[in-house]
Design a protein around this motif. Structure first.
Motif, short mmCIF file in Angstrom:
data_model
loop_
_atom_site.label_atom_id
_atom_site.label_comp_id
_atom_site.label_asym_id
_atom_site.label_seq_id
_atom_site.Cartn_x
_atom_site.Cartn_y
_atom_site.Cartn_z
N ARG A 59 -2.56 8.12 -31.83
CA ARG A 59 -4.22 8.57 -31.98
C ARG A 59 -5.24 7.54 -32.17
N LYS A 60 -6.00 7.14 -31.60
CA LYS A 60 -6.79 6.23 -31.75
C LYS A 60 -8.21 6.67 -32.30
N THR A 61 -8.79 6.04 -33.30
CA THR A 61 -9.96 6.55 -33.68
C THR A 61 -10.86 5.10 -33.87
N ASP A 62 -12.16 5.51 -34.25
CA ASP A 62 -13.00 4.48 -34.31
C ASP A 62 -12.59 3.15 -35.10
N VAL A 63 -11.94 3.65 -36.41
CA VAL A 63 -11.66 2.76 -37.42
C VAL A 63 -9.82 2.22 -37.40
N ALA A 64 -9.19 3.04 -36.68
CA ALA A 64 -7.79 2.72 -36.98
C ALA A 64 -7.12 3.51 -35.81
N ASN A 76 17.75 -3.68 -41.64
CA ASN A 76 19.07 -2.81 -41.41
C ASN A 76 18.70 -2.05 -40.26
N PRO A 77 19.85 -1.70 -39.36
CA PRO A 77 19.83 -0.94 -38.25
C PRO A 77 19.80 0.65 -38.62
N SER A 78 18.82 1.07 -39.36
CA SER A 78 18.45 2.56 -39.75
C SER A 78 16.99 2.60 -39.40
N TYR A 79 16.57 3.97 -39.25
CA TYR A 79 15.29 4.20 -38.94
C TYR A 79 14.76 5.29 -39.60
N VAL A 80 13.54 5.50 -39.70
CA VAL A 80 12.78 6.70 -40.27
C VAL A 80 11.74 7.16 -39.17
N PHE A 81 11.92 8.43 -39.04
CA PHE A 81 10.60 8.92 -38.20
C PHE A 81 9.43 9.05 -39.15
N ALA A 82 8.32 8.37 -38.93
CA ALA A 82 7.27 7.97 -39.79
C ALA A 82 5.73 8.04 -38.83
N ILE A 83 4.86 7.99 -39.72
CA ILE A 83 3.46 7.85 -39.21
C ILE A 83 3.06 6.63 -39.84
N PHE A 84 2.55 5.69 -39.06
CA PHE A 84 2.09 4.43 -39.34
C PHE A 84 0.64 4.03 -38.70
N ILE A 85 -0.04 3.36 -39.59
CA ILE A 85 -1.53 3.06 -39.18
C ILE A 85 -1.80 1.57 -38.80
N SER A 86 -2.49 1.30 -38.04
CA SER A 86 -2.79 0.00 -37.61
C SER A 86 -4.29 -0.33 -37.27
N SER A 87 -4.55 -1.49 -36.95
CA SER A 87 -6.10 -1.81 -36.53
C SER A 87 -6.18 -1.01 -34.91
N THR A 88 -7.58 -1.25 -34.59
CA THR A 88 -7.92 -0.64 -33.40
C THR A 88 -7.57 -1.50 -32.09
N SER A 89 -7.19 -2.91 -32.56
CA SER A 89 -7.01 -3.83 -31.63
C SER A 89 -5.78 -3.54 -30.54
N LEU A 283 -0.98 2.08 -58.32
CA LEU A 283 -1.59 3.00 -57.71
C LEU A 283 -2.57 2.04 -56.81
N GLN A 284 -2.46 1.50 -55.58
CA GLN A 284 -3.23 0.76 -55.00
C GLN A 284 -3.95 1.12 -53.64
N VAL A 285 -5.46 0.79 -53.67
CA VAL A 285 -5.88 1.18 -52.31
C VAL A 285 -6.05 0.11 -51.45
N PHE A 286 -5.82 0.21 -49.96
CA PHE A 286 -5.61 -0.94 -49.36
C PHE A 286 -6.56 -0.54 -48.25
N GLU A 287 -7.22 -1.54 -47.72
CA GLU A 287 -8.37 -1.38 -46.66
C GLU A 287 -8.00 -2.43 -45.64
N LEU A 288 -8.55 -2.23 -44.23
CA LEU A 288 -8.25 -2.97 -43.28
C LEU A 288 -9.26 -3.99 -43.13
N GLN A 289 -8.94 -5.21 -43.43
CA GLN A 289 -10.00 -5.98 -43.25
C GLN A 289 -9.47 -7.35 -42.45
N PHE A 290 -10.26 -7.76 -41.31
CA PHE A 290 -10.02 -8.69 -40.43
C PHE A 290 -8.59 -8.47 -40.02
N GLU A 291 -8.29 -7.47 -39.43
CA GLU A 291 -6.78 -7.28 -38.91
C GLU A 291 -5.77 -7.14 -39.76
N ALA A 292 -5.91 -7.16 -41.10
CA ALA A 292 -5.07 -7.45 -42.07
C ALA A 292 -5.41 -6.32 -43.30
#
Length: 813
Positions: A59-64, A76-89, A283-292
């Motif tokens: 799902r692509k939105t205006d911000v992520a 490790n060769p092990s995996y989780v089924f997850a939701i991950f967030i990235s930039s709109t690039s 407990l930290q708040v993360f924000e997407l700034q300049f692709e990072a």
């Protein structure tokens, strides 16, 4: 939506290797654009494989961009089924996980995610074992959607939410997401190990609290909310919401009113954000700034200073004002890593539960504890110290007072994390810490030995004696050093101490398969039960299994293991004393002192389910009991049920759902899959189903006092189910059970679900708890063929068991 869609793009990401993530996206682009091939929705009967098809929904939105799929843990060769967030690039290079389904139970290559025709999302490992499921079969689910908010939703034909990932948070909250009372964030072990760590954050009716795992949990963050006016919303669930970089707490108020408390500074932002409970408890708040992804703010800084984090300097360590870490003293403690002092300290000589003359204190002035919780108030210093000496599990006495030293406060923790120094001129209290250590009596002995080693003859004699003793030591005696090194072991008693408190083992309570149980009374008047393991051929296995399995866990529905003793060939376990004994004497005809009413039985059933849920899902490592039966369910003064006797338990890692082992347990309670050696926690679910049926019917699973055609309760149960006469097997010796017969018959459906011959169709114990508490419905499509010829054969071999009186800790039969 596209029911025939199946991913064919290359994508599985390791969160610690961003170059690999970029390369994977680049490879993906060689075939097609991600947004061209992936959809935010899916229909029923869709399957995804963790081979070269790691992505599921996008799902692509205006911000992520939000993507759900398989992601690797570190290298490790092990995996989780997850939701991950990235930039709109189009080709983002940094992904962050904001939710995962199977963090404690990763899968391998070629695992399968199946959105079934029945509306259930099921994750199966490559060998077919079910690792995770939404448990939504029969809930009229018609589709799946990854929303603009990053919420994975299963919905029905009315577009109503049936299941959503927002209701099952892991360590993160996304903008707009609520954390309700009863839910919690749980940190990961590390940035590359997604398994549950030591820290948790939860909202209660009093405020927001952060805890570090210990026995009991210690609160390192406490933000209480004071009520104002009347609580007009007391019937609804309280919650906190993450939005615009801050947490809004709605405990006594409700939206659209202002929150009771806002943590952080609310600043409108158009950038993508999330808040995360970090592995160190921040407990930290993360924000997407300049692709990072950048840390925008630390919400805990306002309430917790650097030295107040429980593991700021590790265990048994002191954090000074300049955040320097050191051990309390080099005489009794040593750093775990000389080059990394923040990893904590370990005791040179471990504490043992011998007489107080073998123990002493290190006094540390102007040193306190961040999670100071008053255990005793209005006491003087000596009373505080003596209370710690009298309490075996006490590791230190922290004392503080304001102006009157004879009326201070005392804290007696059973586990020491990071301590901290305070400025006596600025701190409100005068504080002292007294760390319990094995006393320095050995120093005097060292002087004597030192004065004699000049004698050649005596030295030779000592050498000969040591050699002879060493040669005569048995394997069991040599295990003692190993036992002291096992992590998170409970308190260790001396054999002489247990001999004294049990009056030379004179008050025998009963006898089980591995030995006898004796009543004892500690110095503070607390009653205990001491289980003496006998039979050298198998004592070692049972002893280590029980001590390692439950020595460090604590739950209201589990019998607490207070300690153990390993002396020569003697192996003893020390438990809390349960005055009402075991469940079997309360439910079996002719062997019960009092007939339990229906409400009491329901409470007992729920207690057992909660205890097993804790063992299966909430422990750091999954524990399978393997011998659930009424004799192993103990009742306290108020008939609260506790699961006991882990002598047969098999401790397995949470990333391992199946254990191959030999058949164990008690005939009649053994799940059918034992014969195929496929052992999961579902064997306990089956045994729970048998116990549940016995509670409802008031009889044993195999009872020769019945007519021959009714010896086997499962056969009777199946026959009555087919004939629609289940009321006939409700406990006839209880008028109250007969009165509530309709409700009892409904409970039999739960037993049916737990007794499914196919173990994959049985519920998890957490699902059982949800049904009992009214949070979900019982599976409707059940197989009512419960009988198995092998069960009948083994049931008929069961011998009469020796009843235990006020306390029961039975061994394997």
């Amino acid at each position: 939506m596209h029911s025939s869609y199946k991913c064919s793009s290359v994508m599985r990401i390791s969160s610690s290797t961003f170059f690999f993530a970029f390369f994977a996206i680049l490879m993906l682009s060689c075939y097609s654009s991600p947004t061209d091939e992936l959809y935010p929705t899916a229909n029923l009967s869709t399957t995804w494989t963790n081979d070269y098809s790691g992505l599921v929904l996008h799902r692509k939105t205006d911000v992520a961009q939000f993507t759900c799929g398989f992601i690797g843990q570190g290298n490790n060769p092990s995996y989780v089924f997850a939701i991950f967030i990235s930039s709109t690039s189009e080709y983002p290079w940094q992904y962050e996980i904001v939710w995962s389904a199977n963090r404690d139970n990763p899968v391998r290559d070629n695992a399968i995610l199946n959105f079934t025709a029945a509306g259930e999302l099921i994750l199966q490992d490559v060998d077919g074992r079910i690792v995770w499921t939404t448990n939504t079969t029969g809930k009229s689910v018609v589709g799946m959607n990854l929303t603009d908010a990053g919420n994975l939703v299963l919905f029905d034909d009315q577009r109503s939410v049936v299941w959503q990932s927002f209701d099952h948070p892991t360590d993160c909250l996304l903008p707009g997401q609520k954390l309700f009372t009863g839910q919690k964030l749980k940190s990961s072990v590390s940035l590359t190990n997604f398994s549950q760590g030591m820290f948790s954050l939860q909202l209660t009716n009093e405020g927001l609290f952060g805890y570090v795992d210990s026995n009991p949990p210690q609160a390192y963050l406490s933000r209480r909310v004071n009520p104002y006016g009347s609580d007009t919303y007391k019937e609804r669930r309280r919650y906190m919401r993450f939005l615009n970089g801050s947490l809004s707490l709605f405990i006594y108020s409700s939206e659209p009113s202002d929150p009771d408390e806002m943590i952080g500074t609310r600043q409108a932002s158009s950038a993508a954000q999330y808040v995360k409970l970090m592995p160190d408890g921040r407990l930290q708040v993360f924000e997407l700034q300049f692709e990072a992804w950048t840390v925008l703010t630390d919400l805990t800084t306002r309430f917790v200073d650097e030295c107040s984090y429980p593991l700021a300097c590790g265990r048994n360590s002191i954090c000074s004002d300049n955040q320097q870490c050191s051990c309390p003293t080099t005489k009794y403690f040593r750093p775990i890593n000389d080059r990394q002092p923040n990893q904590g300290c370990s005791a040179i000589t471990n504490l043992t539960c011998n007489s107080t003359k073998d123990q002493g204190f290190i006094r540390l002035e102007s040193v306190t504890y961040s999670t100071f919780t008053t255990d005793k108030e209005r006491v003087n210093l000596e009373t505080c110290k003596q209370a710690c000496l009298n309490k075996c599990e006490c590791k230190a006495a922290f004392f503080r007072y304001n102006s009157n030293a004879s009326s201070g406060e005392c804290f007696l923790p059973s586990e020491i994390f990071t301590m901290m120094t305070v400025d006596p001129f600025l701190y409100n209290y005068k504080v002292s810490a007294f760390i319990k250590v094995q006393n320095a009596r050995s120093h005097h002995s060292a002087i004597i030995v030192g004065s004699t080693i000049g004698s050649f003859v005596l030295l030779v004699a000592i050498g000969v004696i040591v050699y002879v003793v060493y040669r005569r030591k048995s394997d069991e005696e040599m295990d003692e050093e190993y036992l002291d090194q096992v992590p998170r072991m409970p308190n260790r008693f001396s054999y002489e101490e247990l001999k004294t408190v049990t009056e030379d083992f004179s008050k025998k309570l009963g006898e089980g398969g591995f030995g006898s149980v004796f009543e004892g009374t500690l110095g503070d008047g607390t009653k205990i039960a001491v289980k003496c393991l006998e039979g050298l051929a198998h004592v070692k296995k049972s002893f280590l299994a029980e001590v390692q399995s439950i020595g460090s866990i604590h739950h209201v529905n589990l019998v607490r293991l207070r300690g153990f003793c390993a002396w020569k060939s003697q192996r003893l376990l020390v438990y809390d004393f349960m005055s009402n004994g075991s469940l079997d004497k309360w439910i079996y005809l002719g062997n019960r002192e009092h007939v339990l009413e229906w409400e009491c039985r329901k409470k007992i059933i729920l207690d057992i389910a909660k205890g097993l849920t804790y063992l299966h899902e909430d422990c750091r490592q999954r524990i399978i009991h393997l011998d659930i039966k009424p004799q192993n369910i103990l009742l306290d003064d108020d008939f609260n049920a506790r699961v006991s006797d882990f002598g047969l338990s098999k401790l397995i890692d949470k990333n391992q759902t199946e254990v191959m082992t030999t058949i164990k347990g008690t005939p009649g309670y053994i799940a059918p899959e034992w014969w195929s050696s496929i052992i999961t926690e579902k064997v306990d679910v089956y045994s729970f189903g048998i116990v549940l049926l016995e509670i409802l019917c008031g009889r044993k699973i195999f009872d020769r006092s019945q007519p021959e055609e009714s010896w086997h309760l499962l056969s009777v149960f199946q026959k009555c189910w087919e004939q629609g006469t289940l009321l006939d097997i409700v406990d006839k010796h209880s008028e109250d059970m007969q009165t509530n017969g309709t409700e009892v018959v409904e409970m039999m459906k739960m037993a049916s679900w737990c007794l499914q011959t196919d173990y994959t169709r049985r519920p998890s114990m957490s699902s059982v708890v949800k049904v009992l508490e009214g949070g979900m419905n019982i599976e409707s499509n059940l197989d009512y063929n419960f009988t198995d010829p092998r069960l009948k054969k083994n049931c008929s071999q069961e011998k009469d068991l020796t009843p235990l009186l006020p306390f029961v800790l039975s061994g394997p039969r």
